[in-house]
Write a protein that holds these residues in place. Sequence first.
Motif, PDB file in Angstrom:
ATOM      1  N   TYR A   1       0.847  -1.190   0.000  1.00 24.05           N
ATOM      2  CA  TYR A   1       0.000   0.000   0.000  1.00 24.05           C
ATOM      3  C   TYR A   1       0.880   1.237   0.000  1.00 24.05           C
ATOM      4  O   TYR A   1       1.930   1.266   0.628  1.00 24.05           O
ATOM      5  CB  TYR A   1      -0.912   0.017   1.227  1.00 24.05           C
ATOM      6  N   GLY A   2       0.454   2.285  -0.689  1.00 23.99           N
ATOM      7  CA  GLY A   2       1.252   3.502  -0.733  1.00 23.99           C
ATOM      8  C   GLY A   2       0.539   4.625  -1.447  1.00 23.99           C
ATOM      9  O   GLY A   2      -0.665   4.560  -1.721  1.00 23.99           O
ATOM     10  N   GLY A   3       1.304   5.658  -1.788  1.00 22.02           N
ATOM     11  CA  GLY A   3       0.726   6.844  -2.395  1.00 22.02           C
ATOM     12  C   GLY A   3       0.261   6.656  -3.819  1.00 22.02           C
ATOM     13  O   GLY A   3      -0.426   7.527  -4.361  1.00 22.02           O
ATOM     14  N   ALA A   4       0.599   5.528  -4.452  1.00 25.68           N
ATOM     15  CA  ALA A   4       0.191   5.307  -5.839  1.00 25.68           C
ATOM     16  C   ALA A   4      -1.284   4.998  -5.970  1.00 25.68           C
ATOM     17  O   ALA A   4      -1.828   5.015  -7.075  1.00 25.68           O
ATOM     18  CB  ALA A   4       1.015   4.177  -6.456  1.00 25.68           C
ATOM     19  N   CYS A   5      -1.955   4.716  -4.860  1.00 22.44           N
ATOM     20  CA  CYS A   5      -3.407   4.498  -4.903  1.00 22.44           C
ATOM     21  C   CYS A   5      -3.997   4.690  -3.511  1.00 22.44           C
ATOM     22  O   CYS A   5      -3.965   3.777  -2.681  1.00 22.44           O
ATOM     23  CB  CYS A   5      -3.746   3.103  -5.424  1.00 22.44           C
ATOM     24  N   PHE A   6      -4.513   5.878  -3.254  1.00 26.07           N
ATOM     25  CA  PHE A   6      -5.235   6.098  -2.007  1.00 26.07           C
ATOM     26  C   PHE A   6      -6.310   7.154  -2.224  1.00 26.07           C
ATOM     27  O   PHE A   6      -6.294   7.890  -3.202  1.00 26.07           O
ATOM     28  CB  PHE A   6      -4.294   6.493  -0.863  1.00 26.07           C
ATOM     29  N   ALA A   7      -7.265   7.193  -1.310  1.00 25.39           N
ATOM     30  CA  ALA A   7      -8.409   8.090  -1.444  1.00 25.39           C
ATOM     31  C   ALA A   7      -8.698   8.753  -0.110  1.00 25.39           C
ATOM     32  O   ALA A   7      -8.398   8.213   0.954  1.00 25.39           O
ATOM     33  CB  ALA A   7      -9.638   7.313  -1.923  1.00 25.39           C
ATOM     34  N   CYS A   8      -9.316   9.940  -0.189  1.00 25.67           N
ATOM     35  CA  CYS A   8      -9.591  10.691   1.023  1.00 25.67           C
ATOM     36  C   CYS A   8     -10.717  11.689   0.763  1.00 25.67           C
ATOM     37  O   CYS A   8     -11.009  12.025  -0.397  1.00 25.67           O
ATOM     38  CB  CYS A   8      -8.328  11.437   1.463  1.00 25.67           C
ATOM     39  N   ASP A   9     -11.340  12.147   1.835  1.00 31.04           N
ATOM     40  CA  ASP A   9     -12.269  13.274   1.748  1.00 31.04           C
ATOM     41  C   ASP A   9     -11.463  14.505   1.355  1.00 31.04           C
ATOM     42  O   ASP A   9     -10.474  14.842   2.008  1.00 31.04           O
ATOM     43  CB  ASP A   9     -12.943  13.479   3.104  1.00 31.04           C
ATOM     44  N   THR A  10     -11.853  15.177   0.293  1.00 33.39           N
ATOM     45  CA  THR A  10     -11.041  16.261  -0.264  1.00 33.39           C
ATOM     46  C   THR A  10     -10.836  17.398   0.728  1.00 33.39           C
ATOM     47  O   THR A  10      -9.704  17.832   0.970  1.00 33.39           O
ATOM     48  CB  THR A  10     -11.678  16.804  -1.554  1.00 33.39           C
ATOM     49  N   GLN A  11     -11.912  17.890   1.329  1.00 34.16           N
ATOM     50  CA  GLN A  11     -11.784  19.027   2.231  1.00 34.16           C
ATOM     51  C   GLN A  11     -11.019  18.663   3.490  1.00 34.16           C
ATOM     52  O   GLN A  11     -10.202  19.445   3.990  1.00 34.16           O
ATOM     53  CB  GLN A  11     -13.166  19.584   2.602  1.00 34.16           C
ATOM     54  N   ALA A  12     -11.246  17.463   3.990  1.00 36.48           N
ATOM     55  CA  ALA A  12     -10.521  17.022   5.184  1.00 36.48           C
ATOM     56  C   ALA A  12      -9.027  16.941   4.905  1.00 36.48           C
ATOM     57  O   ALA A  12      -8.201  17.298   5.756  1.00 36.48           O
ATOM     58  CB  ALA A  12     -11.041  15.670   5.649  1.00 36.48           C
ATOM     59  N   PHE A  13      -8.676  16.494   3.704  1.00 32.73           N
ATOM     60  CA  PHE A  13      -7.266  16.387   3.341  1.00 32.73           C
ATOM     61  C   PHE A  13      -6.632  17.763   3.226  1.00 32.73           C
ATOM     62  O   PHE A  13      -5.519  17.992   3.699  1.00 32.73           O
ATOM     63  CB  PHE A  13      -7.137  15.631   2.018  1.00 32.73           C
ATOM     64  N   VAL A  14      -7.342  18.700   2.622  1.00 34.59           N
ATOM     65  CA  VAL A  14      -6.840  20.074   2.516  1.00 34.59           C
ATOM     66  C   VAL A  14      -6.665  20.675   3.905  1.00 34.59           C
ATOM     67  O   VAL A  14      -5.636  21.285   4.220  1.00 34.59           O
ATOM     68  CB  VAL A  14      -7.790  20.944   1.666  1.00 34.59           C
ATOM     69  N   ASP A  15      -7.660  20.498   4.750  1.00 33.90           N
ATOM     70  CA  ASP A  15      -7.607  21.069   6.093  1.00 33.90           C
ATOM     71  C   ASP A  15      -6.472  20.482   6.933  1.00 33.90           C
ATOM     72  O   ASP A  15      -5.956  21.147   7.841  1.00 33.90           O
ATOM     73  CB  ASP A  15      -8.940  20.837   6.815  1.00 33.90           C
ATOM     74  N   SER A  16      -6.078  19.254   6.613  1.00 34.58           N
ATOM     75  CA  SER A  16      -5.030  18.598   7.399  1.00 34.58           C
ATOM     76  C   SER A  16      -3.629  18.892   6.882  1.00 34.58           C
ATOM     77  O   SER A  16      -2.647  18.383   7.427  1.00 34.58           O
ATOM     78  CB  SER A  16      -5.249  17.079   7.408  1.00 34.58           C
ATOM     79  N   GLY A  17      -3.541  19.706   5.819  1.00 34.62           N
ATOM     80  CA  GLY A  17      -2.224  20.083   5.313  1.00 34.62           C
ATOM     81  C   GLY A  17      -1.893  19.581   3.928  1.00 34.62           C
ATOM     82  O   GLY A  17      -0.790  19.796   3.438  1.00 34.62           O
ATOM     83  N   ALA A  18      -2.845  18.860   3.288  1.00 34.48           N
ATOM     84  CA  ALA A  18      -2.656  18.344   1.933  1.00 34.48           C
ATOM     85  C   ALA A  18      -1.400  17.480   1.847  1.00 34.48           C
ATOM     86  O   ALA A  18      -1.041  16.806   2.814  1.00 34.48           O
ATOM     87  CB  ALA A  18      -2.645  19.485   0.921  1.00 34.48           C
ATOM     88  N   PHE A  19      -0.733  17.487   0.706  1.00 38.18           N
ATOM     89  CA  PHE A  19       0.477  16.673   0.549  1.00 38.18           C
ATOM     90  C   PHE A  19       1.644  17.371   1.218  1.00 38.18           C
ATOM     91  O   PHE A  19       1.888  18.551   1.007  1.00 38.18           O
ATOM     92  CB  PHE A  19       0.773  16.431  -0.931  1.00 38.18           C
ATOM     93  N   ASP A  20       2.369  16.613   1.997  1.00 38.11           N
ATOM     94  CA  ASP A  20       3.508  17.136   2.743  1.00 38.11           C
ATOM     95  C   ASP A  20       4.793  16.580   2.163  1.00 38.11           C
ATOM     96  O   ASP A  20       4.826  15.448   1.682  1.00 38.11           O
ATOM     97  CB  ASP A  20       3.380  16.736   4.217  1.00 38.11           C
ATOM     98  N   LYS A  21       5.852  17.360   2.210  1.00 39.57           N
ATOM     99  CA  LYS A  21       7.131  16.921   1.642  1.00 39.57           C
ATOM    100  C   LYS A  21       7.629  15.625   2.268  1.00 39.57           C
ATOM    101  O   LYS A  21       8.377  14.867   1.645  1.00 39.57           O
ATOM    102  CB  LYS A  21       8.186  18.008   1.790  1.00 39.57           C
ATOM    103  N   GLU A  22       7.214  15.359   3.497  1.00 37.21           N
ATOM    104  CA  GLU A  22       7.647  14.141   4.177  1.00 37.21           C
ATOM    105  C   GLU A  22       7.014  12.894   3.580  1.00 37.21           C
ATOM    106  O   GLU A  22       7.408  11.770   3.907  1.00 37.21           O
ATOM    107  CB  GLU A  22       7.297  14.227   5.664  1.00 37.21           C
ATOM    108  N   MET A  23       6.026  13.080   2.679  1.00 35.66           N
ATOM    109  CA  MET A  23       5.342  11.931   2.109  1.00 35.66           C
ATOM    110  C   MET A  23       6.189  11.214   1.070  1.00 35.66           C
ATOM    111  O   MET A  23       5.925  10.061   0.738  1.00 35.66           O
ATOM    112  CB  MET A  23       4.014  12.347   1.481  1.00 35.66           C
ATOM    113  N   ILE A  24       7.192  11.863   0.512  1.00 39.19           N
ATOM    114  CA  ILE A  24       7.993  11.243  -0.529  1.00 39.19           C
ATOM    115  C   ILE A  24       8.688   9.993   0.029  1.00 39.19           C
ATOM    116  O   ILE A  24       9.490  10.063   0.942  1.00 39.19           O
ATOM    117  CB  ILE A  24       9.046  12.222  -1.086  1.00 39.19           C
ATOM    118  N   GLY A  25       8.360   8.841  -0.536  1.00 39.64           N
ATOM    119  CA  GLY A  25       8.970   7.587  -0.114  1.00 39.64           C
ATOM    120  C   GLY A  25       8.402   7.009   1.166  1.00 39.64           C
ATOM    121  O   GLY A  25       8.804   5.929   1.584  1.00 39.64           O
TER     122      GLY A  25
END
Length: 206
Positions: A147-171
Amino acid sequence: MQEAITVSILIPAYNEEAYIEGCIKSILSQDTSFRYEIVVCDDCSTDATPQILEQLDQMIPELRTVKNDTNRGIIGTCNRLVEAARGEYFVRIDADSRLIPNSLQRIQSKLIGGYSLVFGKIEVKNTSYLHPAAAQVGKLKGRSTWYGGACFACDTQAFVDSGAFDKEMIGAEVQELKQRAQRLDWSVAYLDEAGVESNFPTALRP
């Protein structure tokens, strides 16, 4: 009155001329009971990706394409996609992936059923050795599914409110997202019956 968009499928693309059309067609072949959109962001590709997207954009009503003025990298491109999303939920997949049949319906059912974050499985198809991000998983578990970032889903507004994509997500997408979900008390689902078949680049390292 046109039905509201429920899900935005978000695809970052950089030099994906070999895969992008197949990726989009795998989405269009899904059986769904809801309206969705496909949003692709081209991160200043230097191959034929922009031309392919332009042609597809003219033929596919569900498709919208945006293009970065400068190369933003994966995190900047994914954040732009989230900003462009019109759906209540989003599904983020890689351009070198193809959705497994019925994945969208299964993922959407989990989202509307109360899960805040849903991971689909990722199955490596094009190489006898694993992409670096999955190498340890493969060695330890003897398989190329994870499992990883190549396939995941989320509530759009909740994801934005939580900081969206963070640089720490790479890898480390799963770890970062799991930590975020725990911090915000999100419920998380892992689906083996939904996900993508991925064609990771084989030239990085064995």
